[in-house]
Design an enzyme around this catalytic site. Structure first.
Site, PDB file in Angstrom:
ATOM      1  N   SER A  47      13.141  -8.027  23.010  1.00  0.00           N
ATOM      2  CA  SER A  47      14.044  -7.009  22.639  1.00  0.00           C
ATOM      3  C   SER A  47      13.300  -5.608  22.518  1.00  0.00           C
ATOM      4  O   SER A  47      13.701  -4.722  22.938  1.00  0.00           O
ATOM      5  CB  SER A  47      14.323  -7.199  21.177  1.00  0.00           C
ATOM      6  OG  SER A  47      14.649  -8.645  20.803  1.00  0.00           O
ATOM      7  N   THR A  48      11.862  -5.660  22.316  1.00  0.00           N
ATOM      8  CA  THR A  48      10.974  -4.446  22.185  1.00  0.00           C
ATOM      9  C   THR A  48      10.975  -4.014  23.667  1.00  0.00           C
ATOM     10  O   THR A  48      10.809  -2.955  23.684  1.00  0.00           O
ATOM     11  CB  THR A  48       9.779  -4.968  21.567  1.00  0.00           C
ATOM     12  OG1 THR A  48       9.899  -5.721  20.405  1.00  0.00           O
ATOM     13  CG2 THR A  48       8.653  -3.942  21.628  1.00  0.00           C
ATOM     14  N   TYR A 136      13.601 -18.655  21.278  1.00  0.00           N
ATOM     15  CA  TYR A 136      13.732 -16.963  20.253  1.00  0.00           C
ATOM     16  C   TYR A 136      14.836 -17.111  19.608  1.00  0.00           C
ATOM     17  O   TYR A 136      15.890 -16.825  19.860  1.00  0.00           O
ATOM     18  CB  TYR A 136      13.571 -15.936  21.466  1.00  0.00           C
ATOM     19  CG  TYR A 136      13.864 -14.668  20.933  1.00  0.00           C
ATOM     20  CD1 TYR A 136      13.364 -14.403  19.313  1.00  0.00           C
ATOM     21  CD2 TYR A 136      13.773 -13.537  21.545  1.00  0.00           C
ATOM     22  CE1 TYR A 136      13.430 -13.065  19.229  1.00  0.00           C
ATOM     23  CE2 TYR A 136      13.808 -12.100  21.316  1.00  0.00           C
ATOM     24  CZ  TYR A 136      13.718 -12.000  20.013  1.00  0.00           C
ATOM     25  OH  TYR A 136      13.809 -10.606  19.419  1.00  0.00           O
ATOM     26  N   LYS A 164       9.799 -18.806  18.083  1.00  0.00           N
ATOM     27  CA  LYS A 164       9.643 -17.528  17.570  1.00  0.00           C
ATOM     28  C   LYS A 164      10.526 -17.517  16.598  1.00  0.00           C
ATOM     29  O   LYS A 164      11.930 -17.263  16.790  1.00  0.00           O
ATOM     30  CB  LYS A 164       9.709 -16.457  18.900  1.00  0.00           C
ATOM     31  CG  LYS A 164       9.700 -14.736  17.880  1.00  0.00           C
ATOM     32  CD  LYS A 164       9.380 -14.081  19.249  1.00  0.00           C
ATOM     33  CE  LYS A 164      10.357 -12.842  19.238  1.00  0.00           C
ATOM     34  NZ  LYS A 164      10.300 -12.146  18.236  1.00  0.00           N
ATOM     35  N   THR A 166      12.175 -15.498  13.900  1.00  0.00           N
ATOM     36  CA  THR A 166      12.448 -14.176  13.359  1.00  0.00           C
ATOM     37  C   THR A 166      13.706 -14.055  12.351  1.00  0.00           C
ATOM     38  O   THR A 166      14.797 -13.665  12.456  1.00  0.00           O
ATOM     39  CB  THR A 166      12.776 -13.019  14.335  1.00  0.00           C
ATOM     40  OG1 THR A 166      11.803 -13.142  15.498  1.00  0.00           O
ATOM     41  CG2 THR A 166      12.778 -11.541  13.976  1.00  0.00           C
ATOM     42  N   GLY A 188       8.118 -13.755  13.397  1.00  0.00           N
ATOM     43  CA  GLY A 188       8.759 -12.829  14.086  1.00  0.00           C
ATOM     44  C   GLY A 188       8.957 -11.482  13.688  1.00  0.00           C
ATOM     45  O   GLY A 188       9.365 -10.331  14.309  1.00  0.00           O
ATOM     46  N   ASP A 190       7.131  -8.556  11.620  1.00  0.00           N
ATOM     47  CA  ASP A 190       5.618  -8.133  11.538  1.00  0.00           C
ATOM     48  C   ASP A 190       5.437  -7.741   9.707  1.00  0.00           C
ATOM     49  O   ASP A 190       4.260  -8.043   9.484  1.00  0.00           O
ATOM     50  CB  ASP A 190       5.307  -6.985  12.301  1.00  0.00           C
ATOM     51  CG  ASP A 190       6.022  -7.104  13.710  1.00  0.00           C
ATOM     52  OD1 ASP A 190       6.349  -8.204  14.056  1.00  0.00           O
ATOM     53  OD2 ASP A 190       5.646  -6.245  14.386  1.00  0.00           O
ATOM     54  N   GLU A 191       6.792  -7.486   9.168  1.00  0.00           N
ATOM     55  CA  GLU A 191       6.321  -6.877   7.859  1.00  0.00           C
ATOM     56  C   GLU A 191       6.196  -8.100   6.915  1.00  0.00           C
ATOM     57  O   GLU A 191       6.002  -8.126   5.753  1.00  0.00           O
ATOM     58  CB  GLU A 191       7.385  -5.928   7.398  1.00  0.00           C
ATOM     59  CG  GLU A 191       8.836  -6.395   7.718  1.00  0.00           C
ATOM     60  CD  GLU A 191       9.255  -6.227   9.203  1.00  0.00           C
ATOM     61  OE1 GLU A 191       8.575  -6.570  10.267  1.00  0.00           O
ATOM     62  OE2 GLU A 191      10.458  -5.635   9.179  1.00  0.00           O
ATOM     63  N   SER A 207       6.606  -6.377  17.548  1.00  0.00           N
ATOM     64  CA  SER A 207       6.567  -4.804  18.225  1.00  0.00           C
ATOM     65  C   SER A 207       5.553  -4.039  17.649  1.00  0.00           C
ATOM     66  O   SER A 207       4.713  -3.343  18.301  1.00  0.00           O
ATOM     67  CB  SER A 207       7.923  -4.084  17.844  1.00  0.00           C
ATOM     68  OG  SER A 207       8.077  -3.981  16.447  1.00  0.00           O
TER      69      SER A 207
HETATM   70  C1  HMN Z   1      10.963  -8.856  20.769  1.00  0.00           C
HETATM   71  O1  HMN Z   1      11.795  -9.664  21.187  1.00  0.00           O
HETATM   72  O2  HMN Z   1      10.522  -8.005  21.524  1.00  0.00           O
HETATM   73  C2  HMN Z   1      10.259  -8.933  19.360  1.00  0.00           C
HETATM   74  O3  HMN Z   1       9.243  -9.937  19.310  1.00  0.00           O
HETATM   75  C3  HMN Z   1      11.197  -8.935  18.353  1.00  0.00           C
HETATM   76  C4  HMN Z   1      10.217  -8.774  17.012  1.00  0.00           C
HETATM   77  O4  HMN Z   1      10.618  -9.865  16.170  1.00  0.00           O
HETATM   78  C5  HMN Z   1      10.753  -7.590  16.491  1.00  0.00           C
HETATM   79  N1  HMN Z   1      11.912  -7.351  15.964  1.00  0.00           N
HETATM   80  C6  HMN Z   1      12.857  -6.671  16.302  1.00  0.00           C
HETATM   81  O5  HMN Z   1      12.488  -5.590  16.845  1.00  0.00           O
HETATM   82  C7  HMN Z   1      14.227  -6.626  16.086  1.00  0.00           C
HETATM   83  C8  HMN Z   1       9.685  -7.378  15.236  1.00  0.00           C
HETATM   84  O6  HMN Z   1       8.322  -7.134  15.748  1.00  0.00           O
HETATM   85  C9  HMN Z   1      10.179  -6.166  14.426  1.00  0.00           C
HETATM   86  O7  HMN Z   1      10.206  -5.085  15.486  1.00  0.00           O
HETATM   87  C10 HMN Z   1       9.096  -5.672  13.288  1.00  0.00           C
HETATM   88  O8  HMN Z   1       8.919  -6.809  12.388  1.00  0.00           O
HETATM   89  C11 HMN Z   1       9.580  -4.374  12.766  1.00  0.00           C
HETATM   90  O9  HMN Z   1      10.806  -4.686  11.770  1.00  0.00           O
END
Ligand code: HMN
Length: 293
Positions: A47-48, A136, A164, A166, A188, A190-191, A207
């Site tokens: 997604s990132t 994922y 993964k 999330t 998945g 980060d917070e 991300s």
């Molecule tokens: C990806 O597929 O690129 C990511 O790894 C997704 C990842 O889980 C991120 N989720 C989203 O962007 C929806 C997280 O890193 C997220 O950006 C972070 O926890 C901040 O909310």
């Protein structure tokens, strides 16, 4: 190498005004992750990476660049999934030939696919691609919710080695960890790395590790050392940063922070229809860089 553990950045991709990949900038981001963030791996095409907005050729181009720049120095995971299973197979074979350590596929989205359909999608991909696969799961974006039983069926398929995860469902995370000690589980969100680490995930894919990889590693290490106060403090500092980034626009802000960290070649725009950064967001990104990074 299937021992893919630790901190794995979901790779950001900078685009130019025409929506083309800014290759020089992308290479700088990859180097920044390896040299400064000391990441264990990259998750390419997530997604990132604004992956669901780009053409198949461009997805391949990004896989090429990531492999060429990182060589065999870190683990590489190619996210190949989407709504087109034939494209997923094509991309999976492509990344496997390039030498990616594993592929990953998001659950198909938009239509409300049944679990039987989701399972067949994974079966089709692993049948056609000679590589390990990491599921994922991101229900908040895909609408596909899976429980213990569904994961058990997927993990029983050949070559599915991990997930993964999330989601904020720590009950399910605990049940998965307990039930499948040999499956690789990646945090998945980060917070929420600290609580996920307590449940002994194998690593984290996200991300914000593009800019916050060092603190994130510190969280994993502090939990391993049983220093929960330290881990909690590092998560607090991380969340001050993540909260400000989310409030200012996730991907544009992360790209701006990377520029401020010296990844300075060419434009760092988003792929339309994703909006690129505004002047106000630029100002706030500067403050975030000075005060929170
Ligand atoms: C990806 O597929 O690129 C990511 O790894 C997704 C990842 O889980 C991120 N989720 C989203 O962007 C929806 C997280 O890193 C997220 O950006 C972070 O926890 C901040 O909310």
């Amino acid at each position: 190498g299937k021992n893919i553990k630790g901190i794995i950045s979901a790779l950001l991709v900078p685009f130019d005004e025409e929506g083309r990949v800014n290759e020089a900038g992308l290479r700088q981001i990859i180097r920044h992750n390896i040299d400064e963030m000391k990441v264990d791996g990259l998750y390419v095409g997530g997604s990132t990476g604004e992956n669901f907005l780009i053409e198949t050729d461009v997805k391949k181009q990004i896989f090429d660049i990531a492999k060429d720049e990182s060589k065999d120095d870190i683990h590489l995971i190619a996210q190949v999934g989407g709504m087109n299973v034939y494209e997923a197979i094509e991309l999976g074979q492509y990344a496997t030939e390039l030498g990616y350590d594993a592929i990953s596929a998001v659950t198909p989205f938009y239509y409300k696919f049944s679990f039987a359909e989701v399972k067949e999608y994974y079966q089709d991909i692993v049948n056609a691609v000679d590589n390990d696969l990491i599921i994922y799961s991101i229900p908040v974006l895909t609408g596909i919710e899976m429980g213990l039983k569904e994961f058990e069926e997927l993990f029983a398929l050949d070559n599915i080695i991990g997930v993964k995860f999330t989601a904020a469902d720590f009950y399910l995370l605990e049940r998965l960890r307990h039930s499948f000690p040999d499956v690789l589980i990646y945090s998945g969100f980060d917070e929420m790395l600290f609580p996920a680490a307590i449940y002994e995930v194998d690593g984290a894919i996200g991300s914000t590790y593009n800019v916050n990889g060092i603190r994130a590693r510190g969280i994993l290490e502090a939990v391993k050392d049983n220093d929960l106060a330290k881990a909690r403090q590092l998560q607090k500092e991380s969340n001050d940063l993540i909260e400000a980034i989310l409030a200012n626009g996730l991907y544009p802000t992360l790209k701006r922070l990377l520029q401020l960290e010296g990844c300075d070649e060419g434009p760092f725009l988003s792929r339309k229809p994703m909006a690129s950064i505004t002047d106000e967001q630029l100002e706030e990104a500067k403050r975030i860089h000075e005060e929170l990074l």
